[in-house]
Design an enzyme around this catalytic site. Structure first.
Site, mmCIF file in Angstrom:
data_model
loop_
_atom_site.group_PDB
_atom_site.id
_atom_site.type_symbol
_atom_site.label_atom_id
_atom_site.label_comp_id
_atom_site.label_asym_id
_atom_site.label_seq_id
_atom_site.Cartn_x
_atom_site.Cartn_y
_atom_site.Cartn_z
ATOM 1 N N ASP A 215 43.192 62.850 11.004
ATOM 2 C CA ASP A 215 41.289 62.550 11.030
ATOM 3 C C ASP A 215 41.216 61.322 9.394
ATOM 4 O O ASP A 215 42.065 62.026 8.647
ATOM 5 C CB ASP A 215 41.236 63.715 11.214
ATOM 6 C CG ASP A 215 39.503 64.451 10.730
ATOM 7 O OD1 ASP A 215 39.357 63.898 12.088
ATOM 8 O OD2 ASP A 215 39.184 64.390 9.528
ATOM 9 N N GLU A 269 61.724 60.545 10.594
ATOM 10 C CA GLU A 269 62.976 61.337 10.044
ATOM 11 C C GLU A 269 63.323 61.655 10.814
ATOM 12 O O GLU A 269 64.695 62.670 11.271
ATOM 13 C CB GLU A 269 62.736 62.383 8.707
ATOM 14 C CG GLU A 269 62.087 62.373 7.496
ATOM 15 C CD GLU A 269 61.446 63.195 6.947
ATOM 16 O OE1 GLU A 269 62.049 64.387 6.637
ATOM 17 O OE2 GLU A 269 60.947 62.792 5.467
HETATM 18 C C1 NOJ Z 1 36.351 62.751 11.996
HETATM 19 C C2 NOJ Z 1 36.733 64.525 13.348
HETATM 20 O O1 NOJ Z 1 37.009 62.975 14.210
HETATM 21 C C3 NOJ Z 1 35.275 64.763 13.467
HETATM 22 O O2 NOJ Z 1 34.881 65.661 14.381
HETATM 23 C C4 NOJ Z 1 34.962 66.122 12.213
HETATM 24 O O3 NOJ Z 1 34.055 66.524 12.359
HETATM 25 C C5 NOJ Z 1 35.299 64.871 10.958
HETATM 26 N N1 NOJ Z 1 36.997 64.132 11.136
HETATM 27 C C6 NOJ Z 1 35.589 65.761 9.682
HETATM 28 O O4 NOJ Z 1 37.440 66.210 9.762
#
Ligand code: NOJ
Length: 542
Positions: A215, A269
């Site tokens: 993310d 790893e």
């Molecule tokens: C990107 C994610 O895809 C989204 O759904 C989320 O709200 C934000 N990052 C925060 O984690």
């Protein structure tokens, strides 16, 4: 590391067949709240996913990326993690996860998890202890004193609107949150944080997962001096507040690449995992995430198909530009929809969604298919009282809501589309009784049948998975290209318009239609010209 423009302008290099499994693979994104509910609470869960793995096998995808299912207060539906090494009871248990993983592997499917390193939940123990002043957790999140004038430390904005800083009375300091105040950002400059987070990767790799989608990977480290972001002169009131300032200092800092390489080293790893980075940046900056000597992300997510106008010329130019920017040896990838952006069928219409599926499955690079796109789930009005997305609730005057792209999977024509025994957490789309997996599986010309046929053709052909890509001449409204691997060739012609088109393939070729988006022309021989129906795409055997 980059190829010079003259080296890569025409034909891209085919990949070595022995390269990582993720090159020839196709990925299927599952939003776990919305895939299958097994316990009648209206929300999907891991056991539900396990029971539906057969659908992935029937589709022909190779890997499932599952959005977060970790313990969370769900302010951002799991992207606010309370514990990185467990499963939220809403979704099941670690045992359920192990069962799901074992069964997926037995079926030949890989499983990719969502790793959320930029921020935790405000309820994470690290944050609670840091807020209380525990010296061992003091600098695990980003704490700053008020500015000399008494306000927030700088002018950074939250992605969901409002300032990216919240004052905490207990500590008498502000903490930084790039998203909701309930999602405090971790301090990746603290070596203890880095070590703990890399151990999270090891925890899941030891259980056997096949990789991670990371993310907002480009934002995990911020400017060391916390400089103000510059104003964006092009911002208007109709745009999300985050765009009011250019995010020069709050993300995509040079130091991030060393951290991405450290994540990659952890995967190595264990040998076989894939590292995918969620990065919304222009292609010139995106490709830097392949890293020095390709030691960064295997696949920095390429969202260009989401950002480019749905028009043949614009798409062709974008694909050529992206291919040309790729560092030598870097493997491309393509995304048409995800849980944050409008569904492809809602954006381009159901006729063009078929063409879009053919494009996704025939470009050079790993495709990511979003759950529900295989049956063409389209637009849905979510009534105000059912809105759940925190972004939509914080900026209700904008059309930023993500609920319409997170509605339940539509399995059959029974109550709640076979998703749940209970009222689903979000509404179904209005046409669910006809637009569902069971109904479309009986229709040889359905979107589902097309998606299965595309994936089967892709899998059976090294040139569609690993081959080079080259754009071919085509009239306005048509996008045409060639894929080639050794002596195998396929030509693809996509009519992106609602008018019939005539396309002239390269001269002197004996061509035969392998697949049309109509599913009605396979085997047809093609002469000097190919008549494309409105909204039709074809794959040709050369
Ligand atoms: C990107 C994610 O895809 C989204 O759904 C989320 O709200 C934000 N990052 C925060 O984690």
């Amino acid at each position: 590391m980059r190829r010079s423009p003259s080296e890569n302008s025409a034909v891209s290099a085919p990949a070595a067949p022995e390269a990582g499994w993720w090159r020839a693979a196709s990925i299927y994104q599952i939003y776990p709240r919305s895939f299958q509910d097994s316990n009648g609470d209206g929300v999907g869960d891991l056991e539900g996913i396990r029971r539906r793995l057969g659908h992935l096998v029937d589709l022909g995808v190779d890997a499932a990326w599952i959005s977060p299912f970790y313990p969370s207060p769900m302010h951002d539906f799991g992207y606010d993690v309370r514990d990185y090494c467990d499963v939220d009871p809403l979704f099941g248990s670690l045992d359920d996860f192990d069962r799901l993983l074992a069964e997926a592997h037995a079926l030949g499917l890989r499983v990719i998890l969502d790793f959320v390193p930029n921020h935790t939940s405000i309820e994470h123990e690290w944050f609670l202890r840091g807020r209380a002043g525990d010296p061992d957790r003091r600098d695990w999140h980003i704490w700053r004193d008020p500015s000399p004038s008494g306000g927030a430390p700088n002018n950074w904005l939250s992605h969901f609107g409002g300032p990216a800083w919240t004052f905490d009375e207990t500590r008498g300091q502000y903490y930084h949150h790039a998203f909701l105040p309930q999602q405090p950002d971790l301090n990746w400059r603290n070596p203890a944080v880095k070590a703990a987070m890399l151990d999270v990767l090891r925890f899941w790799l030891r259980r056997g997962v096949d990789g991670f989608r990371v993310d907002v990977i480009s934002q995990i480290v911020k400017d060391e001096q916390f400089r103000d972001n510059p104003e964006n002169p092009d911002w208007t009131q109709e745009r999300p507040e985050i765009e009011r300032r250019l995010q020069l200092y709050s993300g995509d800092r040079p130091e991030v690449h060393a951290l991405v390489a450290e994540m990659r080293a952890v995967l190595e790893e264990f040998g076989h995992g894939v590292l995918i980075g969620e990065i919304y940046l222009p292609p010139e900056r995106l490709v830097a995430y392949y890293g020095e000597a390709l030691r960064g992300a295997h696949l920095p997510f390429n969202f260009q198909l989401l950002e480019t106008p749905w028009e043949a010329g614009a798409l062709g130019a974008m694909i050529e530009a992206y291919e040309a920017l790729l560092p030598q040896g870097a493997w491309p990838n393509w995304v048409l929809s995800n849980h944050d952006r409008p569904r492809v069928a809602a954006r381009v219409g159901s006729a063009q969604a078929r063409v879009a599926a053919m494009l996704l499955m025939t470009l050079r690079g790993t495709p990511t298919l979003y759950y529900g796109d295989e049956i063409g789930i389209g637009p849905v009005e979510v009534p105000p009282e059912r809105v759940r997305d925190p972004w939509a609730l914080r900026e209700p005057h904008l059309s930023v809501g993500r609920d319409p792209v997170r509605t339940p999977m539509q399995w059959d024509a029974s109550a709640n589309a076979g998703f749940s025994q209970a009222e689903p957490w979000l509404p179904l789309t209005p046409d669910w009784a006809a637009r569902n997996v069971a109904t479309q599986a009986r229709d040889p010309c359905s979107m589902l049948s097309l998606t299965r046929a595309l994936l089967a053709l892709r899998k059976a052909s090294r040139c569609l998975t690993l081959g080079s890509w080259r754009r071919l001449d085509a009239p306005a409204g048509v996008l045409a290209y060639e894929r080639a691997f050794a002596d195998e060739r396929r030509l693809v012609a996509l009519n992106l318009s609602a008018a019939p088109k005539l396309w002239t393939p390269p001269a002197g070729e004996a061509l035969e239609i392998a697949l049309s988006t109509t599913l009605a022309r396979a085997g047809e021989k093609v002469g000097a010209q190919l008549a494309l129906q409105p909204d039709e795409g074809v794959i040709l055997l050369a």
